[in-house]
Write a protein that holds these residues in place. Structure first.
Motif, mmCIF file in Angstrom:
data_model
loop_
_atom_site.group_PDB
_atom_site.id
_atom_site.type_symbol
_atom_site.label_atom_id
_atom_site.label_comp_id
_atom_site.label_asym_id
_atom_site.label_seq_id
_atom_site.Cartn_x
_atom_site.Cartn_y
_atom_site.Cartn_z
ATOM 1 N N GLY A 1 0.759 -1.260 0.000
ATOM 2 C CA GLY A 1 0.000 0.000 0.000
ATOM 3 C C GLY A 1 0.788 1.307 0.000
ATOM 4 N N VAL A 2 0.470 2.138 -1.048
ATOM 5 C CA VAL A 2 1.135 3.424 -1.213
ATOM 6 C C VAL A 2 0.793 4.354 -0.060
ATOM 7 C CG1 VAL A 2 1.411 5.458 -2.673
ATOM 8 C CG2 VAL A 2 1.251 3.194 -3.731
ATOM 9 N N ASP A 3 -0.487 4.544 0.238
ATOM 10 C CA ASP A 3 -0.833 5.466 1.315
ATOM 11 C C ASP A 3 -0.360 4.931 2.664
ATOM 12 O OD1 ASP A 3 -2.815 3.486 0.873
ATOM 13 O OD2 ASP A 3 -4.345 4.647 1.902
ATOM 14 N N ASN B 1 -4.231 -4.713 0.220
ATOM 15 C CA ASN B 1 -3.926 -4.131 -1.086
ATOM 16 C C ASN B 1 -3.234 -5.144 -1.998
ATOM 17 O OD1 ASN B 1 -4.913 -1.435 -0.667
ATOM 18 N ND2 ASN B 1 -3.170 -1.089 0.692
ATOM 19 N N HIS C 1 -2.742 0.325 -6.512
ATOM 20 C CA HIS C 1 -1.436 0.310 -5.851
ATOM 21 C C HIS C 1 -0.344 -0.383 -6.658
ATOM 22 C CE1 HIS C 1 -2.845 1.823 -1.900
ATOM 23 N NE2 HIS C 1 -3.978 1.264 -2.273
ATOM 24 N N GLY D 1 2.022 -3.493 -4.734
ATOM 25 C CA GLY D 1 1.501 -2.617 -3.696
ATOM 26 C C GLY D 1 2.142 -1.245 -3.671
ATOM 27 N N SER E 1 3.327 0.573 -6.601
ATOM 28 C CA SER E 1 3.448 1.008 -8.003
ATOM 29 C C SER E 1 4.525 0.243 -8.757
ATOM 30 C CB SER E 1 3.727 2.523 -8.078
ATOM 31 O OG SER E 1 2.640 3.272 -7.595
ATOM 32 N N THR F 1 4.447 6.540 -6.014
ATOM 33 C CA THR F 1 3.064 6.959 -6.251
ATOM 34 C C THR F 1 2.629 6.906 -7.711
ATOM 35 O OG1 THR F 1 3.618 9.325 -6.516
ATOM 36 C CG2 THR F 1 3.208 8.532 -4.275
ATOM 37 N N TYR G 1 -0.538 4.938 -8.381
ATOM 38 C CA TYR G 1 -1.551 5.553 -7.518
ATOM 39 C C TYR G 1 -2.017 6.878 -8.105
ATOM 40 C CZ TYR G 1 -3.566 5.688 -2.768
ATOM 41 O OH TYR G 1 -4.408 5.665 -1.686
#
Length: 317
Positions: free
Chosen positions: A11-13, A38, A82, A86, A88, A222, A225
């Motif tokens: 997960g990016v965030d 993700n 993602h 996860g 990118s 990112t 994303y």
């Protein structure tokens, strides 16, 4: 100091959320636990280890947790947002982990940290709530050691997987209902209704990119994303989990309102929806809804202050 456990599915965030916690001097990050979400569990765990290495904190223990929901299979991952790994497709650009995951599982590690804690511990849960549900079911004695649970999840007026449901809650509604409805812990839920409004633009990303090698590495994760949000009309990105961790490390940064809640665990089109009764107190009381558990839901904030808070902390890494 705020003792903190982050339960996550990077997960990016999630990457920005982890970095934010590590950049916050008032936080003592005691553990990171990983969950499916993700991307599969092996990838979320490797991503967490790499991110801690990037931020210079390989000493923080990482334990792998649930690789599936409590009841129903996980229908699909979030590679569409993602990327394949996860992050990118750029996880391999981060430092190779110098430590392996803990030999114990996520629930065991959380239990050990909570049992040893001399002051209440905050848990920031920014993935599916499976690990947290299992913790509370198997080790009810640790409830008293949890000072606050901050959850990124749900959407009262909007979903991002279905018309009604947000990814984290939808990934394991039964676990979410166990945690948000059946337990009784001080809880703040940070839903899409607010996190989408806290989106950051290209100038914000450029400022972080120019700040440091760590900032540049985070922005480099990112690409996929950003493309996902560009298709939705936003030039920049949305850091859902970082908004929740911002509240975990700076209580009161977000403005919350207390509501009775439920989670839709049916198999129909509203599965995974977070339901908050926002009717007047009189109507809720007369209908009996007010007897249900209430949780604080963060629906407002000074948006520029939140963006500046996250950026200023991350630039210091």
């Amino acid at each position: 100091m705020i003792p903190l456990i982050i339960d996550t599915d990077p997960g990016v965030d999630d990457a920005f959320a982890l970095a934010l916690a590590l950049a916050s001097p008032e936080v003592d990050l005691r553990a990171v636990t990983t969950v499916f979400g993700n991307v599969p569990l092996a990838s979320t765990t490797d991503n967490a280890l790499r991110l801690l290495e990037l931020c210079g904190r390989p000493d923080v223990p990482v334990a792998a947790g649930a690789d599936r929901p409590l009841v129903h299979p996980h229908p699909h991952r979030a590679r569409y947002a993602h990327g394949s790994d996860g992050l990118s497709g750029r996880a391999s650009t981060l430092p190779t982990p110098s430590r392996a995951p803990a030999e114990v599982d996520a629930v065991t590690l959380m239990t050990e940290v909570l049992t040893a804690a001399e002051q209440p511990v905050t848990i920031a849960a920014v993935g599916p709530l499976t690990n947290v549900a299992l913790l509370l079911a198997a080790h009810p004695s640790v409830r008293s050691k949890i000072g606050r649970l901050v959850v990124m999840g749900g959407g009262l007026d909007v979903g991002n997987v279905t018309a009604t449901s947000e990814f984290n809650i939808w990934s394991d509604p039964e676990a979410a209902r166990r945690v948000l409805v059946e337990e009784d812990l001080p809880t703040v839920v940070v839903p899409l209704d607010l996190t989408l409004r806290c989106g950051v633009d290209l100038d914000w990303l450029a400022a972080l990119d120019a700040a440091s090698q760590v900032g540049s590495a985070l922005v480099g994760l990112t690409a996929d994303y950003q493309r996902y949000y560009q298709r939705m009309g936003w030039q920049g990105t949305v850091l859902h989990d970082a908004v929740a961790v911002a509240e975990a490390v700076s209580p009161g940064l977000l403005t919350s309102t207390s509501y009775p809640v439920d989670v839709d665990c049916t198999t129909g089109p509203a599965r995974g929806a977070l339901l908050a009764d926002r009717r007047s107190a009189l109507i809720s009381t007369e209908s009996g809804v007010d007897q249900r558990r209430r949780v604080d839901i963060a629906l407002d904030a000074d948006l520029d202050r939140v963006r500046a808070f996250v950026l200023d902390r991350l630039r210091a890494l």
